[in-house]
Write an enzyme that holds these catalytic residues in place. Sequence first.
Site, PDB file in Angstrom:
ATOM      1  N   ALA A 152       6.124  -1.008  -2.208  1.00 28.37           N
ATOM      2  CA  ALA A 152       5.645  -2.384  -2.410  1.00 28.37           C
ATOM      3  C   ALA A 152       5.202  -2.932  -1.049  1.00 28.37           C
ATOM      4  O   ALA A 152       5.354  -2.267  -0.019  1.00 28.37           O
ATOM      5  CB  ALA A 152       6.770  -3.236  -2.999  1.00 28.37           C
ATOM      6  N   ASN A 154       6.235  -5.773   0.590  1.00 27.24           N
ATOM      7  CA  ASN A 154       7.049  -6.728   1.358  1.00 27.24           C
ATOM      8  C   ASN A 154       7.785  -6.105   2.552  1.00 27.24           C
ATOM      9  O   ASN A 154       8.046  -6.787   3.530  1.00 27.24           O
ATOM     10  CB  ASN A 154       8.022  -7.469   0.432  1.00 27.24           C
ATOM     11  CG  ASN A 154       8.868  -6.544  -0.384  1.00 27.24           C
ATOM     12  OD1 ASN A 154       8.646  -5.337  -0.409  1.00 27.24           O
ATOM     13  ND2 ASN A 154       9.854  -7.096  -1.055  1.00 27.24           N
ATOM     14  N   LYS A 177       2.888   6.880  -0.669  1.00 29.99           N
ATOM     15  CA  LYS A 177       1.725   5.997  -0.831  1.00 29.99           C
ATOM     16  C   LYS A 177       2.149   4.552  -0.648  1.00 29.99           C
ATOM     17  O   LYS A 177       2.875   4.001  -1.452  1.00 29.99           O
ATOM     18  CB  LYS A 177       1.088   6.150  -2.222  1.00 29.99           C
ATOM     19  CG  LYS A 177      -0.240   5.399  -2.293  1.00 29.99           C
ATOM     20  CD  LYS A 177      -0.646   4.978  -3.686  1.00 29.99           C
ATOM     21  CE  LYS A 177      -0.021   3.702  -4.167  1.00 29.99           C
ATOM     22  NZ  LYS A 177      -0.484   2.472  -3.491  1.00 29.99           N
ATOM     23  N   GLU A 251      13.251   1.016  -7.893  1.00 31.28           N
ATOM     24  CA  GLU A 251      13.753  -0.210  -7.273  1.00 31.28           C
ATOM     25  C   GLU A 251      12.792  -1.317  -7.658  1.00 31.28           C
ATOM     26  O   GLU A 251      11.696  -1.419  -7.094  1.00 31.28           O
ATOM     27  CB  GLU A 251      13.794  -0.065  -5.747  1.00 31.28           C
ATOM     28  CG  GLU A 251      14.760   0.970  -5.247  1.00 31.28           C
ATOM     29  CD  GLU A 251      16.207   0.615  -5.514  1.00 31.28           C
ATOM     30  OE1 GLU A 251      16.499  -0.516  -5.970  1.00 31.28           O
ATOM     31  OE2 GLU A 251      17.050   1.479  -5.289  1.00 31.28           O
ATOM     32  N   CYS A 285      12.894  -8.769  -3.232  1.00 27.97           N
ATOM     33  CA  CYS A 285      13.231  -8.461  -4.625  1.00 27.97           C
ATOM     34  C   CYS A 285      14.633  -8.924  -5.016  1.00 27.97           C
ATOM     35  O   CYS A 285      14.877  -9.312  -6.136  1.00 27.97           O
ATOM     36  CB  CYS A 285      13.114  -6.972  -4.853  1.00 27.97           C
ATOM     37  SG  CYS A 285      14.011  -6.054  -3.612  1.00 27.97           S
ATOM     38  N   GLU A 459      19.331   3.362  -3.707  1.00 25.85           N
ATOM     39  CA  GLU A 459      18.865   3.758  -2.382  1.00 25.85           C
ATOM     40  C   GLU A 459      19.999   3.543  -1.395  1.00 25.85           C
ATOM     41  O   GLU A 459      20.961   2.832  -1.666  1.00 25.85           O
ATOM     42  CB  GLU A 459      17.633   2.930  -1.978  1.00 25.85           C
ATOM     43  CG  GLU A 459      16.472   3.174  -2.925  1.00 25.85           C
ATOM     44  CD  GLU A 459      15.109   2.867  -2.332  1.00 25.85           C
ATOM     45  OE1 GLU A 459      14.849   1.691  -2.041  1.00 25.85           O
ATOM     46  OE2 GLU A 459      14.311   3.813  -2.184  1.00 25.85           O
TER      47      GLU A 459
HETATM   48  P1  NDP Z   1       3.571  -3.388  -7.868  1.00 29.31           P
HETATM   49  O1  NDP Z   1       4.506  -3.012  -8.921  1.00 29.31           O
HETATM   50  O2  NDP Z   1       2.294  -4.028  -8.242  1.00 29.31           O
HETATM   51  O3  NDP Z   1       3.160  -2.097  -7.009  1.00 29.31           O
HETATM   52  C1  NDP Z   1       4.113  -1.269  -6.420  1.00 29.31           C
HETATM   53  C2  NDP Z   1       3.435   0.005  -5.959  1.00 29.31           C
HETATM   54  O4  NDP Z   1       3.083   0.785  -7.093  1.00 29.31           O
HETATM   55  C3  NDP Z   1       2.139  -0.213  -5.179  1.00 29.31           C
HETATM   56  O5  NDP Z   1       2.040   0.751  -4.166  1.00 29.31           O
HETATM   57  C4  NDP Z   1       1.103  -0.011  -6.241  1.00 29.31           C
HETATM   58  O6  NDP Z   1      -0.151   0.304  -5.709  1.00 29.31           O
HETATM   59  C5  NDP Z   1       1.705   1.115  -7.041  1.00 29.31           C
HETATM   60  N1  NDP Z   1       1.239   1.241  -8.407  1.00 29.31           N
HETATM   61  C6  NDP Z   1       0.702   0.288  -9.214  1.00 29.31           C
HETATM   62  N2  NDP Z   1       0.421   0.806 -10.438  1.00 29.31           N
HETATM   63  C7  NDP Z   1       0.807   2.111 -10.416  1.00 29.31           C
HETATM   64  C8  NDP Z   1       0.784   3.177 -11.378  1.00 29.31           C
HETATM   65  N3  NDP Z   1       0.341   3.003 -12.612  1.00 29.31           N
HETATM   66  N4  NDP Z   1       1.268   4.385 -11.001  1.00 29.31           N
HETATM   67  C9  NDP Z   1       1.750   4.587  -9.753  1.00 29.31           C
HETATM   68  N5  NDP Z   1       1.778   3.618  -8.810  1.00 29.31           N
HETATM   69  C10 NDP Z   1       1.325   2.392  -9.128  1.00 29.31           C
HETATM   70  O7  NDP Z   1       4.417  -4.254  -6.868  1.00 29.31           O
HETATM   71  P2  NDP Z   1       3.951  -5.053  -5.581  1.00 29.31           P
HETATM   72  O8  NDP Z   1       3.462  -4.132  -4.524  1.00 29.31           O
HETATM   73  O9  NDP Z   1       3.071  -6.147  -6.044  1.00 29.31           O
HETATM   74  O10 NDP Z   1       5.360  -5.599  -5.042  1.00 29.31           O
HETATM   75  C11 NDP Z   1       5.981  -6.695  -5.552  1.00 29.31           C
HETATM   76  C12 NDP Z   1       7.014  -6.316  -6.591  1.00 29.31           C
HETATM   77  O11 NDP Z   1       7.884  -5.291  -6.113  1.00 29.31           O
HETATM   78  C13 NDP Z   1       7.892  -7.468  -6.955  1.00 29.31           C
HETATM   79  O12 NDP Z   1       7.902  -7.649  -8.332  1.00 29.31           O
HETATM   80  C14 NDP Z   1       9.288  -7.091  -6.477  1.00 29.31           C
HETATM   81  O13 NDP Z   1      10.277  -7.535  -7.268  1.00 29.31           O
HETATM   82  C15 NDP Z   1       9.258  -5.620  -6.403  1.00 29.31           C
HETATM   83  N6  NDP Z   1      10.077  -5.149  -5.316  1.00 29.31           N
HETATM   84  C16 NDP Z   1      11.277  -4.536  -5.582  1.00 29.31           C
HETATM   85  C17 NDP Z   1      12.116  -4.118  -4.586  1.00 29.31           C
HETATM   86  C18 NDP Z   1      13.384  -3.414  -4.869  1.00 29.31           C
HETATM   87  O14 NDP Z   1      13.883  -2.684  -4.030  1.00 29.31           O
HETATM   88  N7  NDP Z   1      13.969  -3.534  -6.031  1.00 29.31           N
HETATM   89  C19 NDP Z   1      11.772  -4.314  -3.179  1.00 29.31           C
HETATM   90  C20 NDP Z   1      10.496  -4.938  -2.992  1.00 29.31           C
HETATM   91  C21 NDP Z   1       9.697  -5.327  -4.021  1.00 29.31           C
HETATM   92  P3  NDP Z   1      -1.159  -0.871  -5.261  1.00 29.31           P
HETATM   93  O15 NDP Z   1      -0.381  -2.100  -4.990  1.00 29.31           O
HETATM   94  O16 NDP Z   1      -1.772  -0.334  -4.051  1.00 29.31           O
HETATM   95  O17 NDP Z   1      -2.092  -1.038  -6.414  1.00 29.31           O
END
Ligand code: NDP
Length: 485
Positions: A152, A154, A177, A251, A285, A459
């Site tokens: 993600a 952040n 990635k 996560e 998150c 993790e």
């Molecule tokens: P996203 O779910 O939009 O994306 C996460 C990652 O997955 C990005 O690298 C994204 O690529 C990739 N991705 C998107 N679609 C697919 C797919 N179909 N297959 C494989 N990979 C894919 O999250 P955000 O980046 O917008 O981050 C914010 C979210 O992450 C929040 O909802 C937050 O709660 C959560 N989060 C959770 C954490 C935890 O440890 N539990 C920590 C930090 C954040 P791209 O963005 O390049 O399209």
Amino acid sequence: MTHPAQPTASHFINGTYVEDTEGTPIPVIYAATGEQIATVYAATPSIVEQAIVTAKEAQKEWAKMTGTERGRILRRAADIIRERNHELSVLETYDTGKPLQETLVADATSGADALEYFGGLAASLTGEHIPMGEDWVYTVREALGLCVGIGAWNYPTQIACWKGAPALACGNSMVFKPSETTPLCALKVAEILHEAGLPAGLYNVIQGLGEVGASLVTDPRVDKVSLTGSVPTGKKVYAAAAAGMKHVTMELGGKSPLVIFDDADLENAVSGAINANFYSSGQVCSNGTRVFVQKGIKEKFLARLAERTATAKLGDPMDESVNFGPMVTENQMNIVLGYIEKGKEEGARLVCGGKRADMEGYFVEPTIFADVTDEMTIAREEIFGPVLSVLEFETEEEVVARANDTEFGLSAGVFTQDISRAHRVIGNLEAGSCFINSYNDAPVEAPFGGVKASGVGRENSKEAIKHFSQVKSVYVRMGDCEAAF
Ligand code: NDP
């Protein structure tokens, strides 16, 4: 002139930077100014192929090395990261917009902690000896093979290390990635790992949007997927990984409760609520965005929270006295502003903030709503921004039921001076990462992850080892082998 944040090339594969400008250009925008500071290119199928082939090949020899040898490299990488903390923190600030005051202590340093911790653990990953009379069974903790990490936006450095360090310690290779929004920091992690002596191919970084992530997840040569992201993405990635019977760690997001009882120390509880909502401008998150405050302390708590929140210093994230940065993108800012409007429309009482800050960059003021009810959108959906909701409660039983009434289960916190109540309440809250009289501490020694829709697996800590390795059991017969016929 090229901006200092511009990487040498978009991808890091087989120990070196690799470029392929045939891929879709991805602009890197500095959130504090809106200026484009770098460009990377999404991985083409040929780049994805190189990353997978070299990682698959390199893993075989890596797994044969001793844990001590593997761990030494990881610990050396931790040292290099610490030496370069300032430079890496500046890059993290360019990547995310988070204030340097935070990135200097929470990002590269947290990544170094993970490399040091798992580097130290690598030599002690052993199996068991199980006596069976004169026969015996022994177990071997083996690597999974090729692991994919998807991050993600952040915590780009931290996520790259939290996934890479345990994967490598266990003898796996990784293709990582990053989020398309923050592509810079993971490249530095790869560069430093190789400078520390990591053999080429073991930690490859490739850029791209979701579709590049999806192509990795569905590749039959990949053995495990570890995703940090939103719940909707998690559901898609989990399903795709299941089709190939791959291991997963998820996560995902949360809408975590922070419960403050009448007997709590007021200043500590206010500090907890600030840490649970405004660190990284709320883009965390595990944030405790539903702040349940017992009736007797509520008005005093709100007054002090508003007073202290008014002292947050917004501004140039590179100025070390600034402690509150912008949202990561214009889009994220608009999402957060949309939730703030929903809060107002649905009848929550705005106590402070509530709008875009009047300055350059994607800043949203730290915002506090009171009189929030369980049904309101701001109390149900993950906002991922600096929006704190205060909900009033009367009894312990009531607050536990309301706190658990959500699909999420990442974190939970409680502030009280009653030690029995503290443990009882935490015991009854449905969450994976919990806090008593504190909030949002995430040391590498502690397991981190969620229950319910917030995730699968853990993790950090020794728990992460279980999710990056598998156990082989071997029955050894000492006497004759009998058969029915
Ligand atoms: P996203 O779910 O939009 O994306 C996460 C990652 O997955 C990005 O690298 C994204 O690529 C990739 N991705 C998107 N679609 C697919 C797919 N179909 N297959 C494989 N990979 C894919 O999250 P955000 O980046 O917008 O981050 C914010 C979210 O992450 C929040 O909802 C937050 O709660 C959560 N989060 C959770 C954490 C935890 O440890 N539990 C920590 C930090 C954040 P791209 O963005 O390049 O399209």
